[in-house]
Design a protein around this motif. Structure first.
Motif, PDB file in Angstrom:
ATOM      1  N   GLN A  69      -4.758   8.795   2.449  1.00  0.00           N
ATOM      2  CA  GLN A  69      -3.404   8.648   3.283  1.00  0.00           C
ATOM      3  C   GLN A  69      -4.935   8.939   4.621  1.00  0.00           C
ATOM      4  O   GLN A  69      -5.332   8.567   5.344  1.00  0.00           O
ATOM      5  CB  GLN A  69      -2.800   9.683   4.152  1.00  0.00           C
ATOM      6  CG  GLN A  69      -1.340   9.008   3.066  1.00  0.00           C
ATOM      7  CD  GLN A  69      -0.855   9.969   3.867  1.00  0.00           C
ATOM      8  OE1 GLN A  69      -0.163  10.572   2.564  1.00  0.00           O
ATOM      9  NE2 GLN A  69       0.486   9.945   4.572  1.00  0.00           N
ATOM     10  N   VAL A  75      -7.210   5.671   4.560  1.00  0.00           N
ATOM     11  CA  VAL A  75      -6.910   4.723   5.423  1.00  0.00           C
ATOM     12  C   VAL A  75      -5.815   4.564   6.676  1.00  0.00           C
ATOM     13  O   VAL A  75      -5.962   4.276   7.359  1.00  0.00           O
ATOM     14  CB  VAL A  75      -5.592   3.808   4.443  1.00  0.00           C
ATOM     15  CG1 VAL A  75      -6.104   3.446   2.777  1.00  0.00           C
ATOM     16  CG2 VAL A  75      -4.530   5.095   4.456  1.00  0.00           C
ATOM     17  N   TYR A  76      -5.776   5.948   7.198  1.00  0.00           N
ATOM     18  CA  TYR A  76      -5.944   5.896   8.640  1.00  0.00           C
ATOM     19  C   TYR A  76      -6.992   5.273   9.448  1.00  0.00           C
ATOM     20  O   TYR A  76      -7.068   5.336  10.716  1.00  0.00           O
ATOM     21  CB  TYR A  76      -4.974   7.528   9.103  1.00  0.00           C
ATOM     22  CG  TYR A  76      -2.779   7.480   8.736  1.00  0.00           C
ATOM     23  CD1 TYR A  76      -3.107   6.906   8.110  1.00  0.00           C
ATOM     24  CD2 TYR A  76      -3.504   8.879   8.381  1.00  0.00           C
ATOM     25  CE1 TYR A  76      -1.795   6.614   7.526  1.00  0.00           C
ATOM     26  CE2 TYR A  76      -1.387   8.746   7.946  1.00  0.00           C
ATOM     27  CZ  TYR A  76      -1.346   7.630   7.859  1.00  0.00           C
ATOM     28  OH  TYR A  76       0.235   7.779   6.246  1.00  0.00           O
ATOM     29  N   GLY A 126      -3.597   0.660   7.197  1.00  0.00           N
ATOM     30  CA  GLY A 126      -3.634   1.729   6.867  1.00  0.00           C
ATOM     31  C   GLY A 126      -2.802   2.169   7.424  1.00  0.00           C
ATOM     32  O   GLY A 126      -1.933   3.444   7.110  1.00  0.00           O
ATOM     33  N   TRP A 127      -3.157   2.277   8.618  1.00  0.00           N
ATOM     34  CA  TRP A 127      -1.609   2.546   9.896  1.00  0.00           C
ATOM     35  C   TRP A 127      -0.222   2.277   9.639  1.00  0.00           C
ATOM     36  O   TRP A 127       0.369   3.165   9.705  1.00  0.00           O
ATOM     37  CB  TRP A 127      -2.509   2.725  10.997  1.00  0.00           C
ATOM     38  CG  TRP A 127      -1.757   3.722  11.712  1.00  0.00           C
ATOM     39  CD1 TRP A 127      -0.399   2.626  13.062  1.00  0.00           C
ATOM     40  CD2 TRP A 127      -1.966   4.868  12.335  1.00  0.00           C
ATOM     41  NE1 TRP A 127      -0.714   3.581  13.955  1.00  0.00           N
ATOM     42  CE2 TRP A 127      -1.190   4.923  13.981  1.00  0.00           C
ATOM     43  CE3 TRP A 127      -2.578   5.990  11.468  1.00  0.00           C
ATOM     44  CZ2 TRP A 127      -1.051   6.312  14.196  1.00  0.00           C
ATOM     45  CZ3 TRP A 127      -2.565   6.863  12.731  1.00  0.00           C
ATOM     46  CH2 TRP A 127      -1.487   7.730  13.386  1.00  0.00           C
ATOM     47  N   VAL A 168       2.750   4.484   8.026  1.00  0.00           N
ATOM     48  CA  VAL A 168       3.217   5.604   7.739  1.00  0.00           C
ATOM     49  C   VAL A 168       4.477   5.453   8.325  1.00  0.00           C
ATOM     50  O   VAL A 168       5.440   5.431   8.065  1.00  0.00           O
ATOM     51  CB  VAL A 168       3.008   5.673   9.720  1.00  0.00           C
ATOM     52  CG1 VAL A 168       3.880   7.305  10.250  1.00  0.00           C
ATOM     53  CG2 VAL A 168       1.212   6.747   9.723  1.00  0.00           C
ATOM     54  N   VAL A 169       5.065   4.000   9.024  1.00  0.00           N
ATOM     55  CA  VAL A 169       6.208   4.039   8.928  1.00  0.00           C
ATOM     56  C   VAL A 169       7.323   3.589   7.622  1.00  0.00           C
ATOM     57  O   VAL A 169       8.342   4.184   6.674  1.00  0.00           O
ATOM     58  CB  VAL A 169       6.624   2.748   9.958  1.00  0.00           C
ATOM     59  CG1 VAL A 169       7.570   2.763  11.327  1.00  0.00           C
ATOM     60  CG2 VAL A 169       6.208   1.580   9.357  1.00  0.00           C
ATOM     61  N   ALA A 195       7.190   6.481   5.925  1.00  0.00           N
ATOM     62  CA  ALA A 195       8.202   7.699   6.512  1.00  0.00           C
ATOM     63  C   ALA A 195      10.092   7.350   5.824  1.00  0.00           C
ATOM     64  O   ALA A 195      10.302   7.817   4.989  1.00  0.00           O
ATOM     65  CB  ALA A 195       8.673   7.806   7.989  1.00  0.00           C
ATOM     66  N   LEU A 253       0.832  -0.737   0.603  1.00  0.00           N
ATOM     67  CA  LEU A 253      -0.305   0.026  -0.293  1.00  0.00           C
ATOM     68  C   LEU A 253       0.463   1.347  -0.258  1.00  0.00           C
ATOM     69  O   LEU A 253       0.175   1.982  -0.561  1.00  0.00           O
ATOM     70  CB  LEU A 253      -0.774  -0.078   1.109  1.00  0.00           C
ATOM     71  CG  LEU A 253      -1.943   1.009   1.346  1.00  0.00           C
ATOM     72  CD1 LEU A 253      -2.836   0.118   0.208  1.00  0.00           C
ATOM     73  CD2 LEU A 253      -2.753   0.781   2.400  1.00  0.00           C
TER      74      LEU A 253
END
Lengths: 318, 311
Positions: B120, B123-124, B183-184, B187-188, B191, B103
């Protein structure tokens, strides 16, 4: 103040992921097949996330006739009414639960934020007395915990059984959140802080007038984390308030009367006296579901814009 | 990290105490809460070596040595819970773990910044939903009376209730985890992707690497560290598969397939008031988890990555 703010954000927050608004000259032209595959999969992802929420909201807004015609959940709006919400909000169980949930969330978040911000700032100044030792004390709890039973015994030993504080105090401090706040406070520009100190500001004043205003984004995100934790908590209710149905927050009411159906012990019809029917109407059930979503959906847009400013990156790197 | 406070070089301890008094006061509330609710329970672990009697308390209960552990290891239900936990962990590792990576790659390839931000934030969102809510939504959509079966019934097709079927329970919980957390999870990876030097892509493109070669030789190596870190964390948490999720659904599918270590400790520790057995189960889980984290880190170091901490 605006000057302070811009200096602070310039130096203290990580850079947002770069915005690539346009195609670089060395990038290939997109192929039709590639673009449509990408579009389809992203559209699919969005649909999987949003359609269930859409169905919940539409059903909660539907007339009993529309629910009947659809044979259950309503996908396409057919006849809309606020009836379900009116019924739900006149129900004493739901009304109390909403108040309890809001109360616990507001009180808990306020407490958690005060404690965490103070602790994070207290540990963020380089070379302060004892901060390494205290930091170790904090981090140890992330890896070693007494676990469920010993925590339960401590809380009940302190008289927490049947008390609302048992839902708040044991989880009031998240070491992870403190570490995130601390890493942002530690990045606050040293010149600013020294300048404030020259002007005679003590640490309390520096925290309030320099550090907090320059780290609004991370404060908002951490507050959201805490608030969501309190709003969503249901297991602690099961542990400490399993029988006091008049003290239940919304999540537990949702679990008992919607997820587990109306056949639960604890005199459902007395408690959930909707229309004196055996089961709660579907649209009302969905209204309860929607109700647990509403506060989040109100707050989320204001906080999620900060997700892009590198707060999450900092949070994840911890 | 930063320069020492400029107006004082190497002050003595007493002077530092006076200087940092406010800082120390600020730390007190958090430390007190942690001592009471995180450190005090560590002493409560003594109950695992006792015949704990709530009336006598931790200090006056009779000592049991390792009796509670003998009882625990003799209990087939405990082994069932352990087996379920490991099985669910493994399935989640295989089916869940790659999804956030895919994703993130997909999202990273979207050029329009506004579109990316919109996707974003959508999905978060489910990450912030409670398990009660997620499971209720799944039940309403896929349950016996849910939307899917409504549709199947109205078209005279065979109905299919995944929410109460023990044999497909693992698929149900994994899809719930995917819906809520995938979704969450990006994040990593996003980044890490934004930290990749864009010049590398340009240089590779100039050298004639197509977009898939660039992904293979630049993007994926850029993600390697994060992927290893996430694997280490996942492995260290192999014995925690999501407590509330199973607690809520345990009754609907039965404990044979839905009992995990945490729910075992809860049901036999608190619901039946066998505190010592529950504490023993909890302690067993903590010790094994620490060993797993340690082992996973060793493994990460063998692959030349940092893992959770450096060597």
């Amino acid at each position: 103040m605006t000057k302070v703010f811009t200096i602070g954000t310039g130096t203290s927050t990580a850079r947002a992921p770069r915005a690539r608004a346009e195609r670089r000259p060395w990038q290939e032209r997109p192929t039709l097949a590639g673009q449509s595959a990408k579009g389809l999969s992203l559209g699919g992802v969005l649909a999987v996330m949003l359609v269930p929420l859409w169905i919940v909201v539409v059903t909660s807004l539907s007339t009993p006739g529309a629910v009947n015609r659809a044979g259950g959940l309503v996908v396409w709006p057919d006849g809309l009414t606020l009836q379900a919400y009116r019924e739900m909000l006149t129900d004493p169980t739901v009304r109390t639960a909403l108040m309890v949930s809001l109360g616990i969330t507001v009180a808990g978040t306020a407490l958690s934020m005060v404690v965490s911000v103070l602790c994070a700032y207290g540990l963020s100044r380089p070379r302060s007395l004892g901060h390494r030792l205290i930091l170790v004390l904090l981090i140890v709890t992330m890896f070693v915990s007494g676990g469920l039973i010993p925590t339960f015994l401590v809380v009940t030993g302190l008289g927490g059984y049947g008390q609302w504080w048992a839902l708040i105090l044991p989880s009031a401090v998240s070491v992870f959140n403190i570490l995130v706040l601390r890493s942002f406070y530690a990045k606050t520009s040293a010149e600013l802080i020294d300048a404030a100190r020259m002007d005679g500001a003590g640490d309390w004043r520096i925290l309030w007038s320099v550090v907090l205003p320059t780290s609004r984004a991370v404060t908002a995100v951490i507050a959201l984390f805490y608030a969501v934790g309190y709003w969503n908590s249901f297991f602690t209710v099961m542990l400490y308030l399993p029988t006091d149905s008049e003290k239940w927050p919304l999540q537990y009411v949702l679990l008992t009367y919607v997820n587990r159906g109306a056949g639960m012990p604890g005199s459902v019809n007395a408690g959930f006296g909707l229309a004196h029917t055996q089961t709660t109407p579907l649209s009302t059930q969905m209204a309860v579901v929607a109700l647990t979503l509403v506060p989040l959906l109100i707050v989320y847009p204001f906080v999620q814009k900060h997700f892009r400013t590198g707060v999450l990156t900092g949070a994840v790197k911890g | 990290m930063s320069t020492p406070r400029s107006w004082q070089e190497r002050p003595g301890r007493r002077i530092r105490l006076r200087r940092d008094r406010s800082l120390l006061i600020m730390v007190v509330p958090a430390v007190v809460l942690l001592l009471v609710f995180n450190y005090a329970p560590l002493f409560g672990l003594l109950t695992a070596f006792q015949y704990y009697d709530p009336l006598a308390g931790v200090w006056n209960s009779d000592w049991a040595g390792f009796d509670q552990f003998h009882r625990l290891f003799a209990d087939p239900l405990f082994w069932g819970a352990l087996k379920n936990t490991l099985y669910l962990s493994l399935v989640q590792l295989v089916l869940f773990f790659p999804i956030p990576i895919a994703l993130a790659l997909l999202l990273n390839s979207v050029l329009s910044g506004r579109m990316r931000n919109f996707i974003q934030s959508v999905v978060y969102l489910p990450h912030f939903f409670s398990w009660v809510l997620v499971i209720t939504i799944f039940q309403q959509l896929l349950g016996g009376a849910g939307a899917l079966n409504q549709f199947l019934r109205s078209h005279d097709l065979q109905t299919w209730d995944i929410t109460t079927n023990p044999s497909t329970f693992v698929l149900l919980v994994t899809s719930q985890v995917v819906w809520k957390e995938a979704g969450w999870g990006i994040v990593v990876f996003l980044a890490a992707l934004s930290a990749v030097n864009p010049g590398l892509y340009e240089a590779a493109a100039v050298d004639g690497a197509g977009r898939f070669r660039r992904m293979w030789h630049i993007t994926l190596p850029g993600l390697r560290g994060v992927i290893v870190l996430m694997l280490v964390l996942r492995l260290g948490n192999a014995l925690s598969v999501g407590f509330e999720q199973f607690l809520i659904q345990r009754d609907a599918v039965g404990h044979e397939s839905a009992e995990v270590l945490d729910t075992y400790a809860f049901y036999y520790g608190i619901a039946t008031a066998d505190y010592s057995l529950g504490a023993a189960a909890g302690l067993f889980k903590s010790v094994i988890s620490l060993l797993l984290i340690w082992g996973a880190n060793k493994l990460a170091h063998c692959f030349g990555e940092d893992g959770l901490y450096r060597r």
